[in-house]
Motif scaffolding. Structure first.
Motif, PDB file in Angstrom:
ATOM      1  N   TRP A 110       1.801  45.445  -2.526  1.00 31.78           N
ATOM      2  CA  TRP A 110       1.614  46.811  -2.988  1.00 31.78           C
ATOM      3  C   TRP A 110       0.147  47.227  -2.902  1.00 31.78           C
ATOM      4  O   TRP A 110      -0.174  48.320  -2.449  1.00 31.78           O
ATOM      5  N   LEU A 111      -0.755  46.349  -3.330  1.00 37.63           N
ATOM      6  CA  LEU A 111      -2.167  46.713  -3.332  1.00 37.63           C
ATOM      7  C   LEU A 111      -2.717  46.862  -1.915  1.00 37.63           C
ATOM      8  O   LEU A 111      -3.563  47.719  -1.657  1.00 37.63           O
ATOM      9  N   GLU A 112      -2.234  46.038  -0.980  1.00 37.83           N
ATOM     10  CA  GLU A 112      -2.648  46.193   0.408  1.00 37.83           C
ATOM     11  C   GLU A 112      -2.169  47.537   0.962  1.00 37.83           C
ATOM     12  O   GLU A 112      -2.924  48.267   1.622  1.00 37.83           O
ATOM     13  N   ARG A 113      -0.937  47.896   0.687  1.00 39.90           N
ATOM     14  CA  ARG A 113      -0.388  49.154   1.195  1.00 39.90           C
ATOM     15  C   ARG A 113      -1.102  50.363   0.578  1.00 39.90           C
ATOM     16  O   ARG A 113      -1.403  51.338   1.276  1.00 39.90           O
ATOM     17  N   ILE A 114      -1.376  50.282  -0.707  1.00 37.37           N
ATOM     18  CA  ILE A 114      -2.086  51.383  -1.358  1.00 37.37           C
ATOM     19  C   ILE A 114      -3.491  51.538  -0.782  1.00 37.37           C
ATOM     20  O   ILE A 114      -3.969  52.648  -0.535  1.00 37.37           O
ATOM     21  N   THR A 115      -4.147  50.406  -0.543  1.00 34.26           N
ATOM     22  CA  THR A 115      -5.506  50.429   0.009  1.00 34.26           C
ATOM     23  C   THR A 115      -5.540  51.103   1.375  1.00 34.26           C
ATOM     24  O   THR A 115      -6.498  51.816   1.717  1.00 34.26           O
ATOM     25  N   LEU A 116      -4.503  50.880   2.176  1.00 31.11           N
ATOM     26  CA  LEU A 116      -4.449  51.482   3.507  1.00 31.11           C
ATOM     27  C   LEU A 116      -4.437  53.012   3.453  1.00 31.11           C
ATOM     28  O   LEU A 116      -4.866  53.680   4.401  1.00 31.11           O
ATOM     29  N   PHE A 117      -3.936  53.567   2.354  1.00 27.43           N
ATOM     30  CA  PHE A 117      -3.883  55.029   2.217  1.00 27.43           C
ATOM     31  C   PHE A 117      -5.103  55.594   1.491  1.00 27.43           C
ATOM     32  O   PHE A 117      -5.209  56.804   1.290  1.00 27.43           O
ATOM     33  N   SER A 118      -6.018  54.728   1.084  1.00 27.93           N
ATOM     34  CA  SER A 118      -7.194  55.177   0.332  1.00 27.93           C
ATOM     35  C   SER A 118      -8.358  55.483   1.266  1.00 27.93           C
ATOM     36  O   SER A 118      -8.284  55.267   2.480  1.00 27.93           O
ATOM     37  N   ASP A 119      -9.468  55.929   0.675  1.00 26.99           N
ATOM     38  CA  ASP A 119     -10.653  56.206   1.480  1.00 26.99           C
ATOM     39  C   ASP A 119     -11.388  54.940   1.889  1.00 26.99           C
ATOM     40  O   ASP A 119     -12.453  55.001   2.508  1.00 26.99           O
ATOM     41  N   LEU A 176       2.406  49.863 -11.833  1.00 31.93           N
ATOM     42  CA  LEU A 176       1.475  50.800 -11.208  1.00 31.93           C
ATOM     43  C   LEU A 176       1.739  52.216 -11.717  1.00 31.93           C
ATOM     44  O   LEU A 176       2.725  52.461 -12.419  1.00 31.93           O
ATOM     45  N   ILE A 177       0.868  53.123 -11.323  1.00 31.17           N
ATOM     46  CA  ILE A 177       0.985  54.527 -11.707  1.00 31.17           C
ATOM     47  C   ILE A 177       1.324  55.343 -10.456  1.00 31.17           C
ATOM     48  O   ILE A 177       0.648  55.224  -9.426  1.00 31.17           O
ATOM     49  N   ASP A 178       2.361  56.168 -10.541  1.00 29.83           N
ATOM     50  CA  ASP A 178       2.741  56.975  -9.387  1.00 29.83           C
ATOM     51  C   ASP A 178       1.831  58.202  -9.283  1.00 29.83           C
ATOM     52  O   ASP A 178       1.002  58.458 -10.169  1.00 29.83           O
ATOM     53  N   PRO A 179       1.946  58.983  -8.189  1.00 33.58           N
ATOM     54  CA  PRO A 179       1.053  60.139  -7.997  1.00 33.58           C
ATOM     55  C   PRO A 179       1.120  61.177  -9.120  1.00 33.58           C
ATOM     56  O   PRO A 179       0.169  61.942  -9.300  1.00 33.58           O
ATOM     57  N   GLU A 180       2.219  61.186  -9.870  1.00 37.99           N
ATOM     58  CA  GLU A 180       2.334  62.127 -10.987  1.00 37.99           C
ATOM     59  C   GLU A 180       1.793  61.557 -12.289  1.00 37.99           C
ATOM     60  O   GLU A 180       1.894  62.181 -13.344  1.00 37.99           O
ATOM     61  N   GLY A 181       1.216  60.348 -12.200  1.00 37.12           N
ATOM     62  CA  GLY A 181       0.629  59.737 -13.382  1.00 37.12           C
ATOM     63  C   GLY A 181       1.617  58.983 -14.248  1.00 37.12           C
ATOM     64  O   GLY A 181       1.282  58.596 -15.377  1.00 37.12           O
ATOM     65  N   GLN A 185       7.461  50.086 -12.495  1.00 33.13           N
ATOM     66  CA  GLN A 185       7.428  48.650 -12.250  1.00 33.13           C
ATOM     67  C   GLN A 185       7.541  48.413 -10.743  1.00 33.13           C
ATOM     68  O   GLN A 185       8.629  48.446 -10.172  1.00 33.13           O
ATOM     69  N   ALA A 186       6.405  48.193 -10.093  1.00 30.95           N
ATOM     70  CA  ALA A 186       6.400  47.983  -8.640  1.00 30.95           C
ATOM     71  C   ALA A 186       6.987  46.630  -8.274  1.00 30.95           C
ATOM     72  O   ALA A 186       7.696  46.501  -7.264  1.00 30.95           O
ATOM     73  N   VAL A 187       6.669  45.601  -9.071  1.00 25.70           N
ATOM     74  CA  VAL A 187       7.179  44.250  -8.827  1.00 25.70           C
ATOM     75  C   VAL A 187       7.728  43.717 -10.142  1.00 25.70           C
ATOM     76  O   VAL A 187       7.020  43.728 -11.155  1.00 25.70           O
ATOM     77  N   GLN A 188       8.965  43.253 -10.122  1.00 25.97           N
ATOM     78  CA  GLN A 188       9.552  42.665 -11.313  1.00 25.97           C
ATOM     79  C   GLN A 188       8.914  41.301 -11.597  1.00 25.97           C
ATOM     80  O   GLN A 188       8.410  40.627 -10.681  1.00 25.97           O
ATOM     81  N   ALA A 189       8.907  40.875 -12.839  1.00 25.30           N
ATOM     82  CA  ALA A 189       8.329  39.584 -13.217  1.00 25.30           C
ATOM     83  C   ALA A 189       8.986  38.453 -12.420  1.00 25.30           C
ATOM     84  O   ALA A 189      10.213  38.356 -12.360  1.00 25.30           O
ATOM     85  N   GLY A 190       8.160  37.640 -11.778  1.00 21.85           N
ATOM     86  CA  GLY A 190       8.660  36.506 -11.005  1.00 21.85           C
ATOM     87  C   GLY A 190       9.118  36.850  -9.600  1.00 21.85           C
ATOM     88  O   GLY A 190       9.600  35.972  -8.878  1.00 21.85           O
ATOM     89  N   ALA A 191       8.951  38.090  -9.182  1.00 20.11           N
ATOM     90  CA  ALA A 191       9.415  38.515  -7.857  1.00 20.11           C
ATOM     91  C   ALA A 191       8.290  38.446  -6.826  1.00 20.11           C
ATOM     92  O   ALA A 191       7.105  38.367  -7.166  1.00 20.11           O
ATOM     93  N   ARG A 192       8.668  38.498  -5.563  1.00 21.09           N
ATOM     94  CA  ARG A 192       7.696  38.489  -4.475  1.00 21.09           C
ATOM     95  C   ARG A 192       7.026  39.843  -4.341  1.00 21.09           C
ATOM     96  O   ARG A 192       7.687  40.880  -4.372  1.00 21.09           O
TER      97      ARG A 192
END
Length: 335
Positions: A110-119, A176-181, A185-192
């Motif tokens: 998730w963090l890699e994908r979000i970073t790709l859309f950032s400045d 995580l926080i979506d665009p509407e603030g 739950q982006a990843v469930q506990a213990g999930a990939r």
């Protein structure tokens, strides 16, 4: 010191950088070779420490590759002994920055994908200068290249190593926080959170680099070997700490190329791959197990014995790509 006893300074980083630069210039300035090998664009860069790297785009692939020299030396990392007379070894990190339209995009964290859309990324789909220095080491990583060259930059051996799947699990999950603030739950506990097909991505790059090196240095293949090993997974804790974890279902691979420039085993007194393997084992923080835990699964001295898509390597050293002056490529410049 008496006259005549001065030892010339040899910079292993410069040896590898110069050799790769010569290869890239030769490929991008020969339209026949560029098209045959599938090279599209290139953009060189340097880290704050002065270590060189290149962003590469290939025909048929929407994302961008990043390769950077992480370490280079004239001696074994384990014994401290010289690799050989004026020989340099280097480890090159391989990263892939997927395009959002690619299927593989969803396998990154998730963090890699979000970073790709950032400045942190520019219009080319690669990190900006500032972001490149801030990205964690494992971010977008898909594999590693280890090589040994002569002082003149001639290839002696090369290996590409990667996990079949780079798997990150989040024991505490990820909110995580979506665009509407609103939190979700982006990843469930213990999930990939990450399951990147490292080997398939790294293999695309290594196939093109090996073909380019063999062609530009007019090398023949003496031998290619394939290795497999058990690969750990990684637990990414809430505080960012990364922990290795054993998972019998995960595996990794390594391809070893020995061209005809490498000294014969009898002349060198050892397996021509041993120096490279000692260099690989010297990386204490590596994600891979030591090479003694690897299993050699195949060995080829001719193309009909080759596996893992390497059969075409035997012909590249003798290929001639006709270059028309009107088709000279001038893209070896900063974007």
């Amino acid at each position: 010191m008496p006259a005549g006893t001065l030892i010339p300074h040899i910079d292993p980083v410069e040896i590898v950088e110069s050799s790769l630069n010569r290869m890239f210039v030769a490929v991008f300035n020969n339209e026949g070779a560029r098209q045959h090998l599938g090279f599209d664009r290139i953009s060189p860069f340097h880290s704050n420490e002065g270590l060189p790297g290149w962003y590469l785009w290939f025909e048929g692939h929407a994302g961008a590759y990043g390769i950077s020299i992480d370490d280079a030396a004239m001696q074994d990392r384990t014994s401290g002994r010289p690799l050989g007379p004026e020989q340099a070894a280097a480890r090159i990190a391989v990263a892939y920055f997927p395009h959002p339209d690619e299927t593989v995009f969803d396998t990154f964290s998730w963090l890699e994908r979000i970073t790709l859309f950032s400045d942190a990324f520019d219009a080319s789909g690669t990190p900006t200068l500032d972001a490149r220095e801030r990205l964690p080491r494992r971010c977008f990583t898909v594999g590693d290249i280890d090589l040994i060259m002569t002082g003149a930059g001639d290839l002696l051996s090369l290996a590409c190593t990667a996990a079949d799947q780079w798997v990150d699990v989040r024991p505490a999950g990820l909110e995580l926080i979506d665009p509407e603030g609103r939190p979700f739950q982006a990843v469930q506990a213990g999930a990939r959170d990450r399951s990147v097909p490292g080997w398939s991505l790294a293999h695309i790059l290594i196939d093109k680099l090996v073909c380019a090196l063999l062609h530009c240095q007019h090398l023949s293949v003496r031998e290619v070997r394939g290795y497999t090993f058990k690969m750990p997974g990684f637990l990414v804790h809430a505080d960012g700490h990364v922990e290795r974890t054993s998972d019998r279902q995960l595996a990794g691979r390594s391809l070893l190329l020995i061209p005809d420039t490498s000294p014969a085993p009898a002349a060198a007194g050892h397996d021509p791959a041993e120096r490279l393997r000692c260099w690989q084992d010297g990386f204490n923080d590596t994600d891979y197990p030591e090479t003694r835990a690897w299993s050699e699964t195949w060995r080829a001295t001719r193309p009909d014995e080759a596996q893992w898509g390497t059969a075409g390597w035997w012909q590249l050293g003798t290929c001639h790509f006709h270059d028309h002056g009107a088709h000279l490529c001038a893209c070896y410049t900063d974007r």
